[in-house]
Motif scaffolding. Sequence first.
Motif, PDB file in Angstrom:
ATOM      1  N   ASN A  60       0.872  -1.155   0.000  1.00 24.35           N
ATOM      2  CA  ASN A  60       0.000   0.000   0.000  1.00 24.35           C
ATOM      3  C   ASN A  60       0.917   1.215   0.000  1.00 24.35           C
ATOM      4  OD1 ASN A  60      -2.444   1.234   0.104  1.00 24.35           O
ATOM      5  ND2 ASN A  60      -3.097   0.228   1.998  1.00 24.35           N
ATOM      6  N   VAL A  61       0.858   2.067  -1.014  1.00 23.91           N
ATOM      7  CA  VAL A  61       1.766   3.214  -1.111  1.00 23.91           C
ATOM      8  C   VAL A  61       0.975   4.506  -0.953  1.00 23.91           C
ATOM      9  CG1 VAL A  61       3.454   4.422  -2.540  1.00 23.91           C
ATOM     10  CG2 VAL A  61       3.282   1.934  -2.671  1.00 23.91           C
ATOM     11  N   HIS A  62       1.429   5.350  -0.018  1.00 22.23           N
ATOM     12  CA  HIS A  62       0.836   6.674   0.185  1.00 22.23           C
ATOM     13  C   HIS A  62       1.926   7.698  -0.110  1.00 22.23           C
ATOM     14  CE1 HIS A  62      -2.618   4.919   2.288  1.00 22.23           C
ATOM     15  NE2 HIS A  62      -1.738   4.153   2.912  1.00 22.23           N
ATOM     16  N   SER A  63       1.643   8.641  -0.989  1.00 27.71           N
ATOM     17  CA  SER A  63       2.579   9.725  -1.282  1.00 27.71           C
ATOM     18  C   SER A  63       1.979  11.023  -0.769  1.00 27.71           C
ATOM     19  CB  SER A  63       2.834   9.838  -2.786  1.00 27.71           C
ATOM     20  OG  SER A  63       3.531   8.709  -3.240  1.00 27.71           O
ATOM     21  N   ILE A  64       2.772  11.740   0.020  1.00 25.56           N
ATOM     22  CA  ILE A  64       2.308  13.006   0.598  1.00 25.56           C
ATOM     23  C   ILE A  64       3.260  14.103   0.136  1.00 25.56           C
ATOM     24  CG2 ILE A  64       1.674  14.207   2.708  1.00 25.56           C
ATOM     25  CD1 ILE A  64       1.918  11.401   4.110  1.00 25.56           C
ATOM     26  N   ILE A  69       2.048  18.542   4.171  1.00 25.25           N
ATOM     27  CA  ILE A  69       2.356  18.049   5.515  1.00 25.25           C
ATOM     28  C   ILE A  69       2.278  19.225   6.484  1.00 25.25           C
ATOM     29  CG2 ILE A  69       4.130  17.016   7.003  1.00 25.25           C
ATOM     30  CD1 ILE A  69       5.168  15.563   4.479  1.00 25.25           C
ATOM     31  N   THR A  70       1.427  19.088   7.506  1.00 24.52           N
ATOM     32  CA  THR A  70       1.273  20.180   8.471  1.00 24.52           C
ATOM     33  C   THR A  70       1.925  19.885   9.815  1.00 24.52           C
ATOM     34  OG1 THR A  70      -0.916  19.308   9.023  1.00 24.52           O
ATOM     35  CG2 THR A  70      -0.826  21.150   7.468  1.00 24.52           C
ATOM     36  N   ASN A  71       2.264  18.609  10.065  1.00 16.68           N
ATOM     37  CA  ASN A  71       2.907  18.289  11.335  1.00 16.68           C
ATOM     38  C   ASN A  71       3.648  16.958  11.224  1.00 16.68           C
ATOM     39  OD1 ASN A  71       3.610  18.698  13.996  1.00 16.68           O
ATOM     40  ND2 ASN A  71       1.767  17.761  14.819  1.00 16.68           N
ATOM     41  N   VAL A  72       4.787  16.903  11.886  1.00 14.71           N
ATOM     42  CA  VAL A  72       5.576  15.670  11.955  1.00 14.71           C
ATOM     43  C   VAL A  72       6.045  15.530  13.391  1.00 14.71           C
ATOM     44  CG1 VAL A  72       7.565  14.416  11.068  1.00 14.71           C
ATOM     45  CG2 VAL A  72       6.470  16.110   9.645  1.00 14.71           C
ATOM     46  N   THR A  73       5.742  14.401  14.013  1.00 15.02           N
ATOM     47  CA  THR A  73       6.191  14.180  15.385  1.00 15.02           C
ATOM     48  C   THR A  73       6.840  12.804  15.504  1.00 15.02           C
ATOM     49  OG1 THR A  73       4.019  13.340  16.021  1.00 15.02           O
ATOM     50  CG2 THR A  73       4.442  15.660  16.473  1.00 15.02           C
ATOM     51  N   THR A  80      12.612   1.703  20.254  1.00 21.39           N
ATOM     52  CA  THR A  80      12.157   2.137  18.933  1.00 21.39           C
ATOM     53  C   THR A  80      11.390   3.459  19.027  1.00 21.39           C
ATOM     54  OG1 THR A  80      10.059   0.938  19.079  1.00 21.39           O
ATOM     55  CG2 THR A  80      11.931  -0.257  18.126  1.00 21.39           C
ATOM     56  N   ALA A  81      11.076   3.994  17.849  1.00 21.79           N
ATOM     57  CA  ALA A  81      10.338   5.250  17.773  1.00 21.79           C
ATOM     58  C   ALA A  81       9.146   5.090  16.838  1.00 21.79           C
ATOM     59  CB  ALA A  81      11.249   6.354  17.258  1.00 21.79           C
ATOM     60  N   THR A  82       8.186   5.993  17.018  1.00 19.86           N
ATOM     61  CA  THR A  82       7.016   6.058  16.151  1.00 19.86           C
ATOM     62  C   THR A  82       7.011   7.432  15.491  1.00 19.86           C
ATOM     63  OG1 THR A  82       5.764   4.575  17.576  1.00 19.86           O
ATOM     64  CG2 THR A  82       4.492   5.954  16.096  1.00 19.86           C
ATOM     65  N   LEU A  83       6.817   7.461  14.174  1.00 19.35           N
ATOM     66  CA  LEU A  83       6.781   8.704  13.413  1.00 19.35           C
ATOM     67  C   LEU A  83       5.343   8.957  12.977  1.00 19.35           C
ATOM     68  CD1 LEU A  83       8.570  10.909  11.953  1.00 19.35           C
ATOM     69  CD2 LEU A  83       8.588   9.362   9.996  1.00 19.35           C
ATOM     70  N   ASP A  84       4.813  10.131  13.294  1.00 20.56           N
ATOM     71  CA  ASP A  84       3.466  10.535  12.879  1.00 20.56           C
ATOM     72  C   ASP A  84       3.590  11.682  11.882  1.00 20.56           C
ATOM     73  OD1 ASP A  84       1.961   8.788  14.542  1.00 20.56           O
ATOM     74  OD2 ASP A  84       2.331  10.106  16.248  1.00 20.56           O
ATOM     75  N   ILE A  85       2.965  11.521  10.718  1.00 22.59           N
ATOM     76  CA  ILE A  85       2.984  12.553   9.681  1.00 22.59           C
ATOM     77  C   ILE A  85       1.534  12.927   9.390  1.00 22.59           C
ATOM     78  CG2 ILE A  85       3.616  13.100   7.294  1.00 22.59           C
ATOM     79  CD1 ILE A  85       5.790  10.916   7.527  1.00 22.59           C
ATOM     80  N   VAL A  86       1.210  14.221   9.508  1.00 22.66           N
ATOM     81  CA  VAL A  86      -0.150  14.692   9.264  1.00 22.66           C
ATOM     82  C   VAL A  86      -0.238  15.255   7.847  1.00 22.66           C
ATOM     83  CG1 VAL A  86      -1.987  16.261   9.993  1.00 22.66           C
ATOM     84  CG2 VAL A  86      -0.507  15.196  11.711  1.00 22.66           C
ATOM     85  N   PRO A  94      -7.804  16.186   7.987  1.00 21.68           N
ATOM     86  CA  PRO A  94      -6.408  15.748   7.857  1.00 21.68           C
ATOM     87  C   PRO A  94      -6.266  14.270   8.234  1.00 21.68           C
ATOM     88  CG  PRO A  94      -6.675  17.184   9.759  1.00 21.68           C
ATOM     89  CD  PRO A  94      -7.987  17.159   9.042  1.00 21.68           C
ATOM     90  N   VAL A  95      -5.294  13.617   7.616  1.00 23.83           N
ATOM     91  CA  VAL A  95      -5.038  12.199   7.855  1.00 23.83           C
ATOM     92  C   VAL A  95      -3.672  12.068   8.514  1.00 23.83           C
ATOM     93  CG1 VAL A  95      -4.707   9.938   6.767  1.00 23.83           C
ATOM     94  CG2 VAL A  95      -6.383  11.541   5.829  1.00 23.83           C
ATOM     95  N   THR A  96      -3.605  11.306   9.605  1.00 26.66           N
ATOM     96  CA  THR A  96      -2.327  11.061  10.272  1.00 26.66           C
ATOM     97  C   THR A  96      -1.840   9.663   9.912  1.00 26.66           C
ATOM     98  OG1 THR A  96      -2.923  12.498  12.121  1.00 26.66           O
ATOM     99  CG2 THR A  96      -1.124  10.933  12.494  1.00 26.66           C
ATOM    100  N   TYR A  97      -0.626   9.612   9.369  1.00 29.79           N
ATOM    101  CA  TYR A  97       0.014   8.327   9.055  1.00 29.79           C
ATOM    102  C   TYR A  97       0.999   8.024  10.168  1.00 29.79           C
ATOM    103  CZ  TYR A  97      -1.992   8.794   4.432  1.00 29.79           C
ATOM    104  OH  TYR A  97      -2.881   8.910   3.388  1.00 29.79           O
ATOM    105  N   THR A  98       0.867   6.852  10.762  1.00 35.35           N
ATOM    106  CA  THR A  98       1.734   6.438  11.857  1.00 35.35           C
ATOM    107  C   THR A  98       2.595   5.276  11.409  1.00 35.35           C
ATOM    108  OG1 THR A  98       0.084   7.161  13.482  1.00 35.35           O
ATOM    109  CG2 THR A  98       1.746   5.595  14.250  1.00 35.35           C
ATOM    110  N   ILE A  99       3.899   5.429  11.574  1.00 33.68           N
ATOM    111  CA  ILE A  99       4.836   4.366  11.222  1.00 33.68           C
ATOM    112  C   ILE A  99       5.556   3.978  12.509  1.00 33.68           C
ATOM    113  CG2 ILE A  99       6.745   3.653   9.755  1.00 33.68           C
ATOM    114  CD1 ILE A  99       4.828   6.780   8.935  1.00 33.68           C
ATOM    115  N   LYS A 100       5.389   2.728  12.904  1.00 32.47           N
ATOM    116  CA  LYS A 100       5.906   2.259  14.196  1.00 32.47           C
ATOM    117  C   LYS A 100       7.180   1.446  14.027  1.00 32.47           C
ATOM    118  CE  LYS A 100       1.303   1.984  16.186  1.00 32.47           C
ATOM    119  NZ  LYS A 100       0.287   1.143  16.774  1.00 32.47           N
TER     120      LYS A 100
END
Length: 151
Positions: A60-64, A69-73, A80-86, A94-100
């Motif tokens: 599944n490929v999502h291109s932003i 992009i309005t926020n990255v945390t 490990t870390a989790t990256l959230d991209i809004v 808005p859609v938040t993509y979470t990569i764990k």
Amino acid sequence: GIIFGKKLSSLGKLKKLAVQSQNVLLALSSIYPLDLFPDTITIDENKVNIIRKEFFGAENVHSILIEDITNVTVNTGVFTATLDIVDSTNIRFPVTYTIKRLNIKKALLARRLIQGLIACRRQGVDLASCDNKDVLECLEELGHARGENSK
């Protein structure tokens, strides 16, 4: 003359975008033993691609786009870390993509690069003429958060 000039100008812009999109600044994947189907993130000058692996080789490929992009945390854990991209393509929803399960240092670097790219877009800075190594250092510096630990 004018129509031909506009076509030539548009073609030049299109070629430039294609080159920038091939120029991957950073690629990172979730850690394999913790994630049997690792997700991958690639960052180029125009967009962030999130590739989610699923059973039997399905992806599944999502291109932003950077400007959407309005926020990255980054939330860091012990290992490990989790990256959230809004993605605010649709401002109202808005859609938040979470990569764990990402490497902590790489997740922090990804956040800094994305924040740096956002700052460049807002200021109208063209990165095409810059050397890749210089771009990485400048973007990382631009995206460095106050109070954040150094590399």
